[in-house]
Design a protein around this motif. Structure first.
Motif, PDB file in Angstrom:
ATOM      1  N   PRO A  50      13.593  -2.550  -0.171  1.00 50.25           N
ATOM      2  CA  PRO A  50      12.988  -3.976  -0.561  1.00 50.25           C
ATOM      3  C   PRO A  50      13.748  -4.669  -1.624  1.00 50.25           C
ATOM      4  O   PRO A  50      13.745  -6.143  -1.542  1.00 50.25           O
ATOM      5  CB  PRO A  50      11.769  -3.392  -1.139  1.00 50.25           C
ATOM      6  N   CYS A  88      11.107   6.431  -5.230  1.00 55.67           N
ATOM      7  CA  CYS A  88      10.989   5.851  -3.987  1.00 55.67           C
ATOM      8  C   CYS A  88      10.598   6.682  -3.026  1.00 55.67           C
ATOM      9  O   CYS A  88      11.183   7.853  -2.553  1.00 55.67           O
ATOM     10  CB  CYS A  88      12.226   4.999  -3.798  1.00 55.67           C
ATOM     11  N   ASN A 311       2.592   8.792   2.904  1.00 56.15           N
ATOM     12  CA  ASN A 311       3.702   8.863   4.009  1.00 56.15           C
ATOM     13  C   ASN A 311       3.954  10.202   4.037  1.00 56.15           C
ATOM     14  O   ASN A 311       3.448  11.151   3.385  1.00 56.15           O
ATOM     15  CB  ASN A 311       4.833   8.066   3.207  1.00 56.15           C
ATOM     16  N   ARG A 401      -6.237 -10.797  -3.589  1.00 54.11           N
ATOM     17  CA  ARG A 401      -4.739 -10.469  -3.986  1.00 54.11           C
ATOM     18  C   ARG A 401      -4.195 -12.195  -4.130  1.00 54.11           C
ATOM     19  O   ARG A 401      -4.818 -12.748  -3.399  1.00 54.11           O
ATOM     20  CB  ARG A 401      -4.125 -10.154  -2.818  1.00 54.11           C
ATOM     21  N   ASP A 421       1.736  -5.326  -7.576  1.00 57.12           N
ATOM     22  CA  ASP A 421       0.654  -4.577  -7.001  1.00 57.12           C
ATOM     23  C   ASP A 421      -0.634  -5.954  -6.975  1.00 57.12           C
ATOM     24  O   ASP A 421      -1.283  -5.891  -5.709  1.00 57.12           O
ATOM     25  CB  ASP A 421      -0.107  -3.697  -7.640  1.00 57.12           C
ATOM     26  N   ASN A 424       0.441  -7.624  -3.608  1.00 59.86           N
ATOM     27  CA  ASN A 424       0.237  -6.925  -2.441  1.00 59.86           C
ATOM     28  C   ASN A 424      -0.690  -5.629  -2.009  1.00 59.86           C
ATOM     29  O   ASN A 424      -0.625  -4.822  -1.155  1.00 59.86           O
ATOM     30  CB  ASN A 424       1.929  -6.280  -2.150  1.00 59.86           C
ATOM     31  N   LYS A 427       1.830  -1.294  -3.661  1.00 57.24           N
ATOM     32  CA  LYS A 427       2.900  -0.963  -3.025  1.00 57.24           C
ATOM     33  C   LYS A 427       3.689  -0.267  -4.024  1.00 57.24           C
ATOM     34  O   LYS A 427       3.245   0.481  -4.990  1.00 57.24           O
ATOM     35  CB  LYS A 427       3.601  -1.902  -2.515  1.00 57.24           C
ATOM     36  N   GLU A 428       5.086   0.084  -3.660  1.00 56.33           N
ATOM     37  CA  GLU A 428       5.974   0.895  -4.542  1.00 56.33           C
ATOM     38  C   GLU A 428       6.570   0.307  -5.605  1.00 56.33           C
ATOM     39  O   GLU A 428       6.585  -1.048  -5.761  1.00 56.33           O
ATOM     40  CB  GLU A 428       6.932   1.570  -3.435  1.00 56.33           C
ATOM     41  N   ASN A 431       8.885  -2.450  -4.512  1.00 55.98           N
ATOM     42  CA  ASN A 431       8.269  -3.606  -4.187  1.00 55.98           C
ATOM     43  C   ASN A 431       8.151  -4.720  -5.589  1.00 55.98           C
ATOM     44  O   ASN A 431       8.479  -5.941  -5.303  1.00 55.98           O
ATOM     45  CB  ASN A 431       7.086  -3.733  -3.452  1.00 55.98           C
TER      46      ASN A 431
END
Lengths: 449, 417
Positions: A50, A88, A311, A401, A421, A424, A427-428, A431
């Motif tokens: 990203p 990550c 994941n 958001r 966040d 979005n 997220k990570e 990001n």
């Protein structure tokens, strides 16, 4: 009746259970791995990141023993390259895109750990790679000292801005400090990285300053040339089932935070744990519960493995820690007098797709069953600070958001930018870092063009 | 069953793999360990009046993670007395009668000195003599080694002295540090030598230490040029072997091939280009004597697959295929082809062709796909893309019949007058 709590582990056991899940590469291992990189042209790993780190370039520099140059390549794109190297989900980002995946039974390059190898070098040797430009006379307020805010602040400072960061807690770092499993990253590292970021100057962090409480956003918008908002998300939503208030029912975010801010032996865990939800946070909570000594950890999810938000890497971590997934299962009641003694669940089946496109889970009548548990950890994601955000006049939201221009991170209020966040939905770190960087460039563009 | 026994100018060995004159053949202990591992022969580390070596005497270059792609040394000939070496040769020969033991010799350029050492070597029972006219460092400063090898007249003179007293085969080891290897080779032949061996090491500096600024190998605060060998020198050695093998006046001069041989494949290549046997050093210095097992095994399997029964069936098969550039067919045309099923999209072929070649590869990319394709009308068939491709048989060079007959440079000039 007393709660069944896991007895304290020995110091050695805590150390072992919470040691680095991805230990650093030795120099020899790093060189072997760096030399294995093909140095692809227009490499897919760069696109998959990203923050678009020029991965082949930093790896090549490791191979030539130009570690300073390697770290510079990483951190120019991602000032939190050190954290991202550790946390990550590389399997679904850079490493997932490595061309070696296209060779049957070949392994992708260990990009995450090579990145750690290069960035550790500059932290261990106290090499400051960045220099702030001459003060440009402009001031920006950043709300939230998490990854998005700090990334934005660093880039702005580099460009010559005076940045004031308003942080509601007494420490900076956001979810890097409070929201990641302890076996992924240490507090010492997070603190070192923040020190590194702020040491270029031009960044002042004001702690215990909660915008919307003791700081007014309109005041900030009036007194600064621009404002960046990177406040992340709030609490986990309620299950809305009986027994949620019992002792031994935790919010996953709080549970994970407890493990980061307290000595491990101070965090108690029941013998049998039920984690509700199957996202990455659920797995962070479940694996850590197991590592604290829980005998049995259930991960309860109302859909199937196909729909789980976690994941594959996280999923495998949970399997490795012998957590048991209960698919198509939903809690209906938490049972106990003062503390959790059991949880009642119901079996589910999948129906038609819902608004998320995933098939809707539907309870199967009379399929309730009891699980004897001592701790319940709720990991149903986090809800946004809608109360605060809706009060900001002129700020457009989408499902809670903040809406932004994806190139500049500018919100519907011209002087207000946002990232992480809160735009979005969670997220990570990587990001958030990218958002902060883009916002800084967006602010710069707005002010100077 | 294939027969890999070798008869090199009358020196017999069970296989064509000899240990070259170097540290691994420094003494009886090593040579016997080599024979136990299966080596067919050994050329003893050069015997002469004992020298004194410096400490720190090898250095190497790495490529990526591969160590010792090439190494150099500034070690001199044997540092042990002549009589000790000869006594050990006698003992080894007694224990291992079926193996070849050849003595490498180097003494000062005096007829008497050479006569004396040759006689003593014969008395020790060596199967042959190799004349070290090759060492490019140290000994050359004293008028020996490559100082001899670089002057064809000296090569001829000393070889004559040796041949006139020797009753065993004489092999002249050639230095590559010369503009045309065929000159000293012809000189050796003129002197009556039975064979040549090549290449000896190439004069070199492997690198410089970036902290002390001293080149390697570091001896105190200085270094010296040294002899370079190992896998990196193989192409140079192959060319020199081929140029002697294909020389009209040396067609019958046996060659012992040396230079970067690490595997049976390397050995076969030397033999196809005219070497009757091969000598190995660096690969043993890297991995030990045990590597000969696969050399023997691989050679046998390859011969069996190709239907060769004995070494002579394939020795020299490729010699006639090395021609002058002017004899090559200008109408032979190949173009690259990329197998899209095998392509892993690394883009290395594209950037190589784009920046270093003929812009003959197109790159298509959208959100979902990437595709590299040969633009056949731009492709000159240079092979570069095939060489950089990390995937076996992904890029292949395909012949195209352009419908024109053989045409070499001379014919081309004639036609375009």
């Amino acid at each position: 009746m007393t709660r069944r709590i896991v007895p304290k582990l020995s110091k050695e056991e805590y150390e072992k259970n919470f040691s680095d899940v991805k230990p650093p590469l030795s120099k020899d291992a790093a060189l072997l791995e760096a030399n294995r990189c093909l140095y692809c042209y227009d490499a897919p790993c760069i696109e998959a990141c990203p923050t678009h780190i020029d991965i082949p370039s930093f790896i090549k520099k490791i191979a030539t023993n130009n570690l300073k140059g390697s770290a510079r390549v990483i951190m120019e794109s991602n000032i939190m390259g050190g954290t991202c190297a550790r946390v990550c989900p590389v399997e679904i980002l850079c490493e997932g895109a490595c061309v070696y995946n296209n060779i049957k039974e070949a392994k992708p390059i260990d990009i995450g750990r090579l990145q750690r190898y290069a960035t550790d070098y500059i932290f261990e040797n106290n090499i400051q790679l960045f220099k702030r430009e001459k003060d440009n006379g402009k001031k920006v307020a950043v709300i939230g000292a998490g990854p998005a805010g700090l990334s934005c602040a660093h880039k702005l400072s580099m460009l010559g801005y005076q940045v004031t960061v308003y942080e509601k807690k007494d420490k900076a770092g956001g979810l890097n400090l409070y929201g990641l499993a302890a076996y992924k990253i240490t507090n010492e590292f997070v603190e070192k990285e923040i020190e590194y970021i702020t040491s270029i100057g031009g960044i002042e962090i004001k702690y215990n300053q909660e915008v919307g409480k003791n700081v007014d956003i309109q005041d900030l918008l009036n007194s600064y040339d621009a404002v960046f908002i990177g406040i992340g998300l709030g609490k986990t939503p309620k299950l809305n089932i009986p027994g949620e208030e019992l002792e031994g029912v935790y919010d996953a975010i709080q549970f994970i935070e407890n493990l980061r801010i307290n000595p491990l032996e101070k965090v108690s865990i029941g013998e049998v744990v039920a984690v509700i939800g199957a996202g990455n946070t659920a797995i962070d909570a479940a694996t850590q519960a197991k590592r604290l000594g829980a005998k049995k950890v259930y991960i309860i999810y109302r859909r199937t493995q196909n729909e789980m938000p976690a994941n594959i890497y996280e999923y495998n971590l949970a399997l490795k820690d012998e957590c048991e997934f209960l698919w198509l299962t939903n809690p209906t009641k938490i049972i106990g007098d003062t503390f959790v003694e059991a949880i009642e669940c119901i079996r589910m089946e999948l129906g038609e797709p819902d608004s998320s496109g995933r098939r809707m889970p539907i309870p199967i009548k009379n399929s309730e069953f009891l699980l004897k548990v001592d701790t319940v950890i709720k990991a149903l994601g986090q809800i946004s600070y809608t109360n605060f955000l809706t009060k900001i006049q002129g700020l457009e939201l989408d499902k809670g958001r903040i809406k932004v221009n994806p190139e500049t991170m500018q919100t519907s209020i011209p002087k207000l930018f946002a990232g992480g966040d809160c735009i979005n939905g969670g997220k990570e770190t990587v990001n958030a870092v990218q958002d902060g960087k883009l916002a800084a460039l967006g602010i710069h563009k707005m002010i100077f063009s | 069953m294939v027969d890999i026994s070798s008869n090199f100018v009358g020196i017999k060995s069970p296989n064509p793999f000899w240990l070259a004159s170097a540290p691994p053949t420094d003494k009886q202990y090593n040579v016997e360990r080599g024979f136990e591992a299966g080596w067919g022969g050994a050329v003893w580390k050069t015997i002469g009046n004992p020298i004194v070596n410096v400490s720190s005497r090898y250095s190497s270059i790495d490529f990526g993670s591969k160590r010792m792609v090439g190494i150099n040394n500034i070690e001199l000939i044997s540092d042990r007395p002549i009589e000790v070496n000869l006594k050990e040769i006698k003992s080894v020969k007694k224990h291992w009668p079926d193996r070849a033991v050849v003595a490498s010799l180097m003494v000062e350029s005096k007829k008497e000195a050479w006569h004396d050492i040759v006689k003593r070597t014969m008395d020790a029972g060596a199967d042959g003599i190799e004349l070290n006219f090759g060492c490019p460092h140290g000994m050359s400063e004293r008028g020996m080694g490559s100082a001899v090898g670089q002057v064809p007249e000296y090569v001829c003179q000393i070889a004559e002295w040796v041949v006139e007293v020797s009753e065993i085969p004489v092999i002249v080891k050639l230095t590559p540090n010369i503009s045309d290897i065929t000159y000293p080779a012809l000189a050796a032949k003129r002197a009556g030598a039975h064979a040549v061996s090549l290449i000896n090491t190439i004069n070199s500096i492997t690198g410089v230490d970036l902290d002390s600024f001293v080149p390697r190998p570091i001896v105190g605060n200085a270094s010296s040029h040294g002899g370079y060998c190992g896998p990196a020198v193989k192409p140079i050695a192959l060319n020199m072997v081929a140029s002697i093998a294909s020389h009209p006046d040396m067609k019958d001069l046996p060659i012992s091939g040396i230079g970067g041989i690490s595997t049976w494949r390397d050995a076969v290549e030397f033999m196809l280009l005219g070497a009757s046997n091969v000598q190995v050093c660096t690969a043993v210095m890297n991995y030990g004597f045990r590597i000969v097992e696969d050399m023997i095994d691989g050679l046998k399997n390859w011969m069996e697959q190709k239907g060769f029964k004995k070494l002579d069936d394939f020795i020299g098969l490729s010699v006639g295929k090395v021609k002058n550039w002017g004899d090559l067919d200008l109408n032979y045309k190949v173009v690259a082809n990329i197998n899209q099923d095998k392509c892993i999209k690394c883009g290395l072929c594209y950037i190589a062709c784009e920046d270093a070649s003929h812009q003959a590869i197109s790159y298509f990319k959208d959100k979902y796909t990437k595709k590299y394709e040969i633009i056949e009308k731009e492709c000159v068939g240079c092979n570069l893309c095939q060489m950089v491709c990390p995937i076996q048989d992904c890029i292949t060079m395909e012949q195209r019949n352009i419908g024109a007959p053989y045409m070499n440079w001379a014919m081309y000039q004639e036609q375009n007058k």
